[in-house]
Scaffold this motif. Structure first.
Motif, PDB file in Angstrom:
ATOM      1  N   ASN A   3       0.814  -1.205   0.000  1.00 15.12           N
ATOM      2  CA  ASN A   3       0.000   0.000   0.000  1.00 15.12           C
ATOM      3  C   ASN A   3       0.851   1.260   0.000  1.00 15.12           C
ATOM      4  O   ASN A   3       0.398   2.308  -0.420  1.00 15.12           O
ATOM      5  CB  ASN A   3      -0.937   0.013   1.212  1.00 15.12           C
ATOM      6  N   GLU A   4       2.074   1.159   0.472  1.00 21.05           N
ATOM      7  CA  GLU A   4       2.948   2.314   0.568  1.00 21.05           C
ATOM      8  C   GLU A   4       3.876   2.447  -0.631  1.00 21.05           C
ATOM      9  O   GLU A   4       4.589   3.446  -0.746  1.00 21.05           O
ATOM     10  CB  GLU A   4       3.780   2.213   1.847  1.00 21.05           C
ATOM     11  N   SER A   5       3.883   1.501  -1.525  1.00 22.89           N
ATOM     12  CA  SER A   5       4.822   1.523  -2.646  1.00 22.89           C
ATOM     13  C   SER A   5       4.689   2.773  -3.506  1.00 22.89           C
ATOM     14  O   SER A   5       5.697   3.332  -3.945  1.00 22.89           O
ATOM     15  CB  SER A   5       4.637   0.280  -3.519  1.00 22.89           C
ATOM     16  N   ALA A   6       3.472   3.226  -3.735  1.00 24.48           N
ATOM     17  CA  ALA A   6       3.278   4.426  -4.553  1.00 24.48           C
ATOM     18  C   ALA A   6       3.861   5.655  -3.860  1.00 24.48           C
ATOM     19  O   ALA A   6       4.511   6.483  -4.499  1.00 24.48           O
ATOM     20  CB  ALA A   6       1.798   4.642  -4.843  1.00 24.48           C
ATOM     21  N   TYR A   7       3.669   5.775  -2.546  1.00 21.55           N
ATOM     22  CA  TYR A   7       4.213   6.912  -1.801  1.00 21.55           C
ATOM     23  C   TYR A   7       5.735   6.883  -1.785  1.00 21.55           C
ATOM     24  O   TYR A   7       6.385   7.915  -1.917  1.00 21.55           O
ATOM     25  CB  TYR A   7       3.674   6.938  -0.373  1.00 21.55           C
ATOM     26  N   ILE A   8       6.287   5.699  -1.608  1.00 23.25           N
ATOM     27  CA  ILE A   8       7.748   5.551  -1.619  1.00 23.25           C
ATOM     28  C   ILE A   8       8.285   5.915  -2.997  1.00 23.25           C
ATOM     29  O   ILE A   8       9.274   6.642  -3.128  1.00 23.25           O
ATOM     30  CB  ILE A   8       8.157   4.121  -1.221  1.00 23.25           C
ATOM     31  N   PHE A   9       7.629   5.454  -4.041  1.00 23.00           N
ATOM     32  CA  PHE A   9       8.057   5.744  -5.410  1.00 23.00           C
ATOM     33  C   PHE A   9       8.025   7.243  -5.692  1.00 23.00           C
ATOM     34  O   PHE A   9       8.975   7.809  -6.225  1.00 23.00           O
ATOM     35  CB  PHE A   9       7.184   4.979  -6.415  1.00 23.00           C
ATOM     36  N   ILE A  10       6.938   7.894  -5.308  1.00 24.11           N
ATOM     37  CA  ILE A  10       6.805   9.336  -5.543  1.00 24.11           C
ATOM     38  C   ILE A  10       7.845  10.113  -4.729  1.00 24.11           C
ATOM     39  O   ILE A  10       8.509  11.014  -5.252  1.00 24.11           O
ATOM     40  CB  ILE A  10       5.374   9.826  -5.207  1.00 24.11           C
ATOM     41  N   THR A  11       7.994   9.763  -3.464  1.00 25.18           N
ATOM     42  CA  THR A  11       8.976  10.440  -2.619  1.00 25.18           C
ATOM     43  C   THR A  11      10.375  10.281  -3.184  1.00 25.18           C
ATOM     44  O   THR A  11      11.138  11.251  -3.297  1.00 25.18           O
ATOM     45  CB  THR A  11       8.919   9.892  -1.184  1.00 25.18           C
ATOM     46  N   HIS A  12      10.707   9.064  -3.584  1.00 26.34           N
ATOM     47  CA  HIS A  12      12.032   8.823  -4.147  1.00 26.34           C
ATOM     48  C   HIS A  12      12.216   9.610  -5.449  1.00 26.34           C
ATOM     49  O   HIS A  12      13.281  10.165  -5.700  1.00 26.34           O
ATOM     50  CB  HIS A  12      12.274   7.336  -4.395  1.00 26.34           C
ATOM     51  N   SER A  13      11.197   9.661  -6.266  1.00 27.41           N
ATOM     52  CA  SER A  13      11.288  10.409  -7.526  1.00 27.41           C
ATOM     53  C   SER A  13      11.565  11.886  -7.272  1.00 27.41           C
ATOM     54  O   SER A  13      12.357  12.516  -7.993  1.00 27.41           O
ATOM     55  CB  SER A  13      10.008  10.250  -8.343  1.00 27.41           C
ATOM     56  N   LEU A  14      10.924  12.454  -6.256  1.00 26.99           N
ATOM     57  CA  LEU A  14      11.159  13.859  -5.923  1.00 26.99           C
ATOM     58  C   LEU A  14      12.578  14.083  -5.397  1.00 26.99           C
ATOM     59  O   LEU A  14      13.241  15.051  -5.770  1.00 26.99           O
ATOM     60  CB  LEU A  14      10.125  14.347  -4.906  1.00 26.99           C
ATOM     61  N   VAL A  15      13.046  13.178  -4.546  1.00 28.12           N
ATOM     62  CA  VAL A  15      14.424  13.275  -4.047  1.00 28.12           C
ATOM     63  C   VAL A  15      15.397  13.160  -5.210  1.00 28.12           C
ATOM     64  O   VAL A  15      16.352  13.922  -5.327  1.00 28.12           O
ATOM     65  CB  VAL A  15      14.703  12.199  -2.973  1.00 28.12           C
ATOM     66  N   ARG A  16      15.139  12.222  -6.093  1.00 32.87           N
ATOM     67  CA  ARG A  16      16.006  12.011  -7.258  1.00 32.87           C
ATOM     68  C   ARG A  16      16.059  13.277  -8.130  1.00 32.87           C
ATOM     69  O   ARG A  16      17.113  13.659  -8.627  1.00 32.87           O
ATOM     70  CB  ARG A  16      15.484  10.816  -8.056  1.00 32.87           C
ATOM     71  N   ALA A  17      14.904  13.929  -8.300  1.00 29.92           N
ATOM     72  CA  ALA A  17      14.860  15.163  -9.094  1.00 29.92           C
ATOM     73  C   ALA A  17      15.720  16.254  -8.447  1.00 29.92           C
ATOM     74  O   ALA A  17      16.431  16.976  -9.149  1.00 29.92           O
ATOM     75  CB  ALA A  17      13.417  15.638  -9.247  1.00 29.92           C
ATOM     76  N   PHE A  18      15.662  16.367  -7.128  1.00 32.55           N
ATOM     77  CA  PHE A  18      16.523  17.328  -6.435  1.00 32.55           C
ATOM     78  C   PHE A  18      17.993  17.014  -6.688  1.00 32.55           C
ATOM     79  O   PHE A  18      18.798  17.905  -6.942  1.00 32.55           O
ATOM     80  CB  PHE A  18      16.280  17.291  -4.918  1.00 32.55           C
ATOM     81  N   LEU A  19      18.349  15.745  -6.599  1.00 29.52           N
ATOM     82  CA  LEU A  19      19.751  15.348  -6.780  1.00 29.52           C
ATOM     83  C   LEU A  19      20.240  15.595  -8.204  1.00 29.52           C
ATOM     84  O   LEU A  19      21.410  15.902  -8.412  1.00 29.52           O
ATOM     85  CB  LEU A  19      19.944  13.878  -6.410  1.00 29.52           C
TER      86      LEU A  19
END
Length: 154
Positions: A3-19
């Motif tokens: 159930n949390e996979s989508a939130y983890i994916f989105i959060t990681h994508s945003l962190v990745r964009a910052f990096l």
């Protein structure tokens, strides 16, 4: 976890964009300046007992799984920042460690998170579950320290 996979994916994508748009230290500071108020107010600390090393390692594994499935792109740095952000929001002290080792005449880097709860031994969350025995810690990054240094520079 499903159930949390989508939130983890989105959060990681945003962190990745910052990096991708900033240096690691700048991205790190921007992220932790954003989450600092909620962490300091303790808005998520009541769930501290529900977040542990095993759960945070599952988060890392989920991030790396999306990379293996070619759904997203993961790095040890981005996965470590996501994990450390979760730990920080839940009141768990941690450092992101950037280590290096020599491999095939090249310098190879890796990042991982060390959780340091009071009264317990050091717990490591390791993106990719890479053998850390040959890595030498080059830098340690801590949310409180990063934000405090920024505040002092103003």
């Amino acid at each position: 976890m499903k159930n949390e996979s989508a939130y983890i994916f989105i959060t990681h994508s945003l962190v990745r964009a910052f990096l991708l748009g900033h240096s690691i230290t700048d991205a790190y500071l921007y992220i932790f300046k954003s989450v600092f108020p909620a962490a300091i107010r303790g808005e998520f600390s009541h769930t501290r007992d529900h977040i542990d090393q095993t759960y945070l390692q599952e988060v890392c594994d989920s991030i790396y799984q999306s990379d293996l499935l070619e759904v997203g792109t993961a790095s040890c740095y981005s996965a470590s920042i996501v994990v450390q952000s979760l730990a920080f929001l839940h009141g768990i002290p941690s450092d992101m460690v950037i280590g290096v080792k020599k491999q095939d005449e090249k310098i190879v880097g890796h990042a991982w998170v060390e959780l340091s709860r009071k009264g317990s031994r050091l717990e490591i969350v390791n993106p990719g579950r890479i053998d850390l025995s040959e890595y030498r810690a080059l830098a340690r990054m801590n949310p409180e320290t990063a934000v405090a240094e920024w505040v002092n520079s103003i």
